[in-house]
Write an enzyme that holds these catalytic residues in place. Structure first.
Site, mmCIF file in Angstrom:
data_model
loop_
_atom_site.group_PDB
_atom_site.id
_atom_site.type_symbol
_atom_site.label_atom_id
_atom_site.label_comp_id
_atom_site.label_asym_id
_atom_site.label_seq_id
_atom_site.Cartn_x
_atom_site.Cartn_y
_atom_site.Cartn_z
ATOM 1 N N LYS B 18 0.821 -1.193 0.000
ATOM 2 C CA LYS B 18 0.000 0.000 0.000
ATOM 3 C C LYS B 18 0.858 1.246 0.000
ATOM 4 O O LYS B 18 1.826 1.340 0.751
ATOM 5 C CB LYS B 18 -0.879 -0.006 1.257
ATOM 6 C CG LYS B 18 -2.034 0.943 1.184
ATOM 7 C CD LYS B 18 -2.791 1.029 2.500
ATOM 8 C CE LYS B 18 -3.688 2.247 2.480
ATOM 9 N NZ LYS B 18 -4.070 2.714 3.774
ATOM 10 N N GLY B 20 0.500 4.380 1.327
ATOM 11 C CA GLY B 20 -0.378 5.106 2.253
ATOM 12 C C GLY B 20 -0.050 6.577 2.293
ATOM 13 O O GLY B 20 0.903 7.027 1.667
ATOM 14 N N ILE B 25 3.900 0.786 2.582
ATOM 15 C CA ILE B 25 3.860 -0.462 3.335
ATOM 16 C C ILE B 25 4.275 -1.616 2.419
ATOM 17 O O ILE B 25 3.654 -1.837 1.381
ATOM 18 C CB ILE B 25 2.418 -0.740 3.851
ATOM 19 C CG1 ILE B 25 1.828 0.483 4.548
ATOM 20 C CG2 ILE B 25 2.400 -1.976 4.740
ATOM 21 C CD1 ILE B 25 2.457 0.821 5.864
ATOM 22 N N ASP B 130 -4.992 8.588 15.324
ATOM 23 C CA ASP B 130 -5.495 8.309 13.977
ATOM 24 C C ASP B 130 -6.490 7.156 14.012
ATOM 25 O O ASP B 130 -6.309 6.130 13.356
ATOM 26 C CB ASP B 130 -4.317 7.986 13.044
ATOM 27 C CG ASP B 130 -4.722 8.003 11.579
ATOM 28 O OD1 ASP B 130 -5.828 8.495 11.273
ATOM 29 O OD2 ASP B 130 -3.943 7.523 10.741
#
Lengths: 327, 219, 80
Positions: B18, B20, B25, B130
């Site tokens: 990913k 992000g 990642i 988050d």
């Protein structure tokens, strides 16, 4: 369809006439008068509303003249019913109501924030964007989901516009100060450390505001540069998070601060990283204007009847995410 | 020769999962086990000094806080290795489903567990920073919390309220259809851990924050 | 000592259309008034009569009258 739109939520009093053909819109005229408080001071609601009251007849007649339209040609009248400053909102509403009742034209109350988004979409051609609304009154990241614009991120305290204005005012400029700060920032490349606060998709500017005020005496240009770099990077990151969370493939920036070049540059870079199309409202229509109200009213009129005059209220804190969008 | 070979081997085991907002990642191996490599890449749009400061700070903080929370029983991936200079962390790979992608009834149910986890964090003076539904992973019925890049050590009611408000905002926007039920479920779990009086105090602060920034229109 | 005050304002020589326009334009904002303040608008012959009543803070009363008259003037100017 011809619609007159009246904007008077804060500094700006504006009237605009737009024509809607099918799904297409055309701005025939958009006339504005902007209230400027004395240097170093903020907006005083009652003073701003006096300015609007004083100027409204000329703005209106100039708007009709430029569009080449008579009052009796209009199909609808829309006004910004909120969110905004009470006394200012009431002037726009009074103008709209008098015309609507005297000339028997349907009237539509419009949400000012929705107006920014709809006009931005119309002018840029964005279809299903993540929207960044940055102005004196708002700092929000929004996406459309089952009939409403939902908030994916926002400021936890003051808005980006307020941050720039308060810094500008403490340096002695007249608000809105965004342009002046941008100009000064472009003269420096010396970054001074300032607090950077991103919480999830949200940002907080109050710590940045006080820290920036403290570094102004050491050099105004450096302070403006560091302020922009920090604040805009925070917005960039929050936007990036919302993009990655929602998976949207378009980003649209609207609102007065959208005119800032450095902010655009940052968001363009964010879009590139996420393979996402970038749209920004043209400078002339990024800030508050009658067109945003007129266009949204015209869109609403495609599915809704006008509102009875007795119910044309103003709502100082009308939340965008309570507005159901039916068109 | 041997160097080349090793390089090749590492290269083969890196797979981008990913891109992000916070970091890239990768799926990789650590000590023969599947692992996640999280690299906080340089962001071109950020001023270089600011960018370096943020990336290093978050990398270090994330690894420290993940280790901390183990001690009071919150499930999160193990940290294998941290390189602050390169802004890289190797962490345990948790093979499961992100709560964001669960069915609506399951999201509602899992929210109670999320509430408990957040309660445990707050009770022990940690703010996650988050709290989105994509930062909770369900593996065989157990809920793991990830991504502590924005976490902070804090006991302030305001900070804990910011955590709750963000989660509420995410429910409101991304999970609008089940918002009410999911939020009630979350609060149920949260209250079980922190107790009624703290729960009420934090919730009051949530409404204070909501009335503050959003739609405030004083220019 | 708190002052109790009643002020009437007459706008004379208005056509029925104009006085109707003023009434309609001003009435929707005539809500959420402070508790000690009230405003009524009525047509009497060729005049539009505003009746304000206030108790306590006289400034609030004055600024309300000020704003209402400003609005009435805006109405007359925009419908020309």
């Amino acid at each position: 369809m011809l619609g007159l739109g009246i904007e008077s939520t804060a500094h700006t009093f504006s009237c605009a006439i737009l024509e809607k053909k099918g799904k297409k819109g055309k701005i025939l005229s958009d006339i504005r008068k902007i209230y400027r408080p004395p240097d170093g001071e903020g907006i005083h609601p009652r003073e701003a509303s006096r300015h609007h009251a004083e100027n409204s007849p000329e703005v209106l007649s100039e708007c009709l003249k430029k569009a080449g339209v008579k009052m009796t040609d209009l199909d609808i009248i829309s006004y910004a019913a909120g969110p905004g400053l009470g006394p200012c909102l009431r002037i726009g509403a009074v103008v709209a109501r008098s015309l609507a009742s005297y000339y028997k034209i349907p009237i539509y109350p419009v949400n000012h924030a929705l107006g920014h988004i709809e006009l931005g979409k119309m002018l840029t051609g964005a279809k299903d964007p993540l929207v960044l609304l940055v102005s004196g009154g708002h700092t929000m990241i929004l996406a459309f989901l089952s009939k409403k614009w939902r908030v994916f991120g926002e400021t936890l305290d003051i808005t980006l516009g307020q941050l720039l204005d308060q810094i500008g005012r403490s340096a002695g400029f007249a608000s809105p100060c965004g342009t002046k700060i941008e100009e000064l920032a472009s003269k420096s490349t010396n970054y001074v450390n300032l607090p950077y606060v991103v919480k999830g998709n949200d940002v907080s500017f109050s710590g940045l505001l006080s820290a920036t005020k403290q570094i102004i005496p050491k050099g105004l240009e450096d302070a403006c540069f560091s302020l922009q770099e920090t604040a805009f990077a925070m917005i960039g990151e929050a936007t990036e998070r919302a993009l990655s969370f929602t998976g949207k493939k378009e980003l649209l920036i609207v609102g007065g601060v959208a005119a800032n070049k450095r902010l655009s540059e940052i968001l363009q870079s964010v879009c590139k990283r996420h393979n996402c199309k970038f749209f920004v409202s043209p400078r002339e229509y990024a800030g508050d204007c009658g067109s945003q109200i007129s266009w949204t009213g015209l869109l609403e009129s495609s599915t809704k009847q006008g509102v009875p005059i007795e119910e044309t209220f103003v709502r100082q804190s009308w939340r965008l995410d309570t507005v159901e969008v039916m068109y | 020769m041997s160097f080349k070979l090793r390089f090749k081997l590492v290269y083969k085991l890196l797979k981008l999962l990913k891109k992000g907002a916070e970091a890239d990642i990768y799926l990789t191996l650590w000590d023969g086990k599947k692992a996640i490599l999280k690299i906080r890449q340089k962001k071109d749009y950020r001023n270089e000094i600011l960018d370096k400061r943020i990336r290093m700070q978050r990398t270090v903080r994330e690894s420290e806080i993940i280790s901390d929370i183990k001690s009071f029983g919150v499930r999160s991936p193990l940290v294998y290795f941290v390189d602050p200079k390169k802004c890289e962390i190797y962490i345990q790979y948790v093979d499961g489903t992100s709560v964001k992608d669960l069915s609506n009834p399951k999201i509602i149910k899992t929210c109670e567990e999320i509430g408990k986890i957040v309660g445990l964090l707050h009770k022990n003076g940690i703010m996650h920073g988050d709290l989105t539904t994509s930062n909770f992973i369900v593996q065989k019925g157990k809920v793991f919390v990830i991504d502590f890049g924005l976490a902070q050590r804090t006991d302030k009611t305001e900070d804990h309220a910011i955590d709750l408000r963000l989660f509420k905002e995410i429910l409101n926007s991304a999970h609008a259809h089940i918002m009410e039920k999911a939020w009630i479920s979350f609060l149920k779990g949260y209250k079980k851990i922190v107790g009624i009086s703290r729960h009420n105090r934090v919730l009051i602060q949530v409404s204070v924050i909501e009335s503050r920034g959003r739609y405030a229109n004083v220019v | 000592m708190s002052l109790e005050c009643k002020v009437q304002v007459f706008l004379n020589n208005l056509t029925p259309q104009k006085s109707n326009a003023i009434r309609k334009a001003l009435t929707p904002d005539n809500i959420n008034f402070p508790e000690n303040l009230s405003m009524e608008i009525e047509n009497v012959n060729n005049s539009l009569v505003f009746t304000f009543q206030g108790k306590g803070n006289i400034r609030t009363l004055i600024s309300t009258i000020d704003e209402v008259l400003e609005h009435a003037q805006v109405v007359l100017r925009v419908i020309g």
